[in-house]
Enzyme design. Structure first.
Site, PDB file in Angstrom:
ATOM      1  N   PRO A  10       0.789  -1.229   0.000  1.00 43.08           N
ATOM      2  CA  PRO A  10       0.000   0.000   0.000  1.00 43.08           C
ATOM      3  C   PRO A  10       0.824   1.283   0.000  1.00 43.08           C
ATOM      4  CG  PRO A  10      -0.829  -1.511   1.651  1.00 43.08           C
ATOM      5  CD  PRO A  10       0.368  -2.160   1.043  1.00 43.08           C
ATOM      6  N   ARG A  18       5.257  11.097  -2.447  1.00 39.13           N
ATOM      7  CA  ARG A  18       4.881  10.814  -1.063  1.00 39.13           C
ATOM      8  C   ARG A  18       6.052  11.070  -0.113  1.00 39.13           C
ATOM      9  NH1 ARG A  18       4.527   4.695   1.417  1.00 39.13           N
ATOM     10  NH2 ARG A  18       3.716   5.275   3.448  1.00 39.13           N
ATOM     11  N   GLU A  97      12.930  -8.843   2.847  1.00 39.36           N
ATOM     12  CA  GLU A  97      12.042  -7.748   3.259  1.00 39.36           C
ATOM     13  C   GLU A  97      12.803  -6.441   3.019  1.00 39.36           C
ATOM     14  OE1 GLU A  97      11.372  -7.847   7.454  1.00 39.36           O
ATOM     15  OE2 GLU A  97      10.061  -6.092   7.428  1.00 39.36           O
ATOM     16  N   ARG A 106      11.922   5.218  13.420  1.00 42.38           N
ATOM     17  CA  ARG A 106      10.646   5.940  13.286  1.00 42.38           C
ATOM     18  C   ARG A 106       9.694   5.574  14.435  1.00 42.38           C
ATOM     19  NH1 ARG A 106       8.590   5.333   7.355  1.00 42.38           N
ATOM     20  NH2 ARG A 106       7.281   7.079   8.041  1.00 42.38           N
TER      21      ARG A 106
HETATM   22  C1  DQA Z   1       7.917   1.351   4.323  1.00 43.33           C
HETATM   23  C2  DQA Z   1       7.854   1.564   5.837  1.00 43.33           C
HETATM   24  C3  DQA Z   1       6.448   1.320   6.361  1.00 43.33           C
HETATM   25  O1  DQA Z   1       6.399   1.556   7.762  1.00 43.33           O
HETATM   26  C4  DQA Z   1       5.476   2.280   5.696  1.00 43.33           C
HETATM   27  O2  DQA Z   1       4.156   2.012   6.137  1.00 43.33           O
HETATM   28  C5  DQA Z   1       5.562   2.238   4.223  1.00 43.33           C
HETATM   29  C6  DQA Z   1       6.885   2.190   3.590  1.00 43.33           C
HETATM   30  C7  DQA Z   1       9.311   1.730   3.734  1.00 43.33           C
HETATM   31  O3  DQA Z   1       9.580   1.342   2.603  1.00 43.33           O
HETATM   32  O4  DQA Z   1      10.084   2.420   4.379  1.00 43.33           O
HETATM   33  O5  DQA Z   1       4.576   2.340   3.508  1.00 43.33           O
HETATM   34  O6  DQA Z   1       7.702  -0.019   4.035  1.00 43.33           O
END
Ligand code: DQA
Length: 152
Positions: A10, A18, A97, A106
Site C-alpha cells: 500500500p 509521497r 524484506e 521511526r
Molecule cells: C515502508 C515503511 C512502512 O512503515 C510504511 O508504512 C511504508 C513504507 C518503507 O519502505 O520504508 O509504507 O515499508
C-alpha cells in the site's frame, strides 16, 4: 528462465511525491526498471506488482507461486498483516524484506514486522539502493541454488 518477483504494498504507488524527505524522489516505475535491469543482466526474469489491497497482493503471490525469489516491501502491511505473512509462508518462497526508510528510527508502531523472522534477510533504511542490493542478492541466491542443484 528463473524468475524474481518484486512486490510492493500500500501507498508505494505514490513514491516520488509521497513524503520525499522519508522515501526519496524516485517513483515506483523507476525502481521497477532498475531492479529489472539488474536481473535481466543475469538472464533472470522480473515480474512486478503493486497494490493497495491486501487481498490483491495475496492473490498475486498465489498466482506466481512458481517463481524463485521474492523482493517484498509490504508497506504498512509489514506491521499488521498476518494474512500476507501466511501467503508468503504458504508459497514457500525465499524472500527479502525491503524498506526504503529505517523503520527502527521511526514511530514505535513501525518497529514490529510480521516478516523479519521469516525472511532470508531485511534491507532497511537504504532507500532505492536497498532494492538494488536485494536484486543483486537474489541473483547470487539463484545462481548458488543452481550450482548446488547441479551438484546433487
Ligand atoms: C515502508 C515503511 C512502512 O512503515 C510504511 O508504512 C511504508 C513504507 C518503507 O519502505 O520504508 O509504507 O515499508
Amino acid at each position: 528462465m528463473p524468475t524474481v518477483l518484486l512486490l510492493n504494498g500500500p501507498n508505494l504507488n505514490l513514491l516520488g511525491t509521497r513524503e520525499p524527505e522519508i522515501y526519496g524522489s524516485m517513483n515506483l516505475s523507476g525502481i521497477e526498471e532498475q531492479v529489472s535491469a539488474v536481473l535481466h543482466e543475469h538472464k533472470i526474469e522480473c515480474e512486478t506488482f503493486q497494490s493497495n489491497s491486501e487481498g490483491e497482493l495475496i492473490d498475486w503471490l498465489h498466482q506466481h507461486k512458481n517463481a524463485d525469489f521474492l523482493l517484498l516491501n509490504p508497506g504498512a502491511l509489514t506491521h499488521t498483516s498476518i494474512g500476507l505473512r501466511d501467503a508468503v509462508l504458504g508459497i514457500e518462497m525465499p524472500f527479502l524484506e525491503i524498506h526504503l526508510s529505517n523503520v527502527h528510527q521511526r514511530e514505535e508502531f513501525r518497529h514490529h514486522s510480521f516478516f523479519s523472522d521469516i525472511a532470508v534477510g531485511s534491507l532497511v533504511g537504504l532507500g532505492v539502493k536497498g532494492y538494488l542490493l536485494g536484486a543483486q542478492f537474489a541473483v547470487d541466491y539463484i545462481e548458488q541454488e543452481g550450482t548446488s542443484a547441479a551438484n546433487r
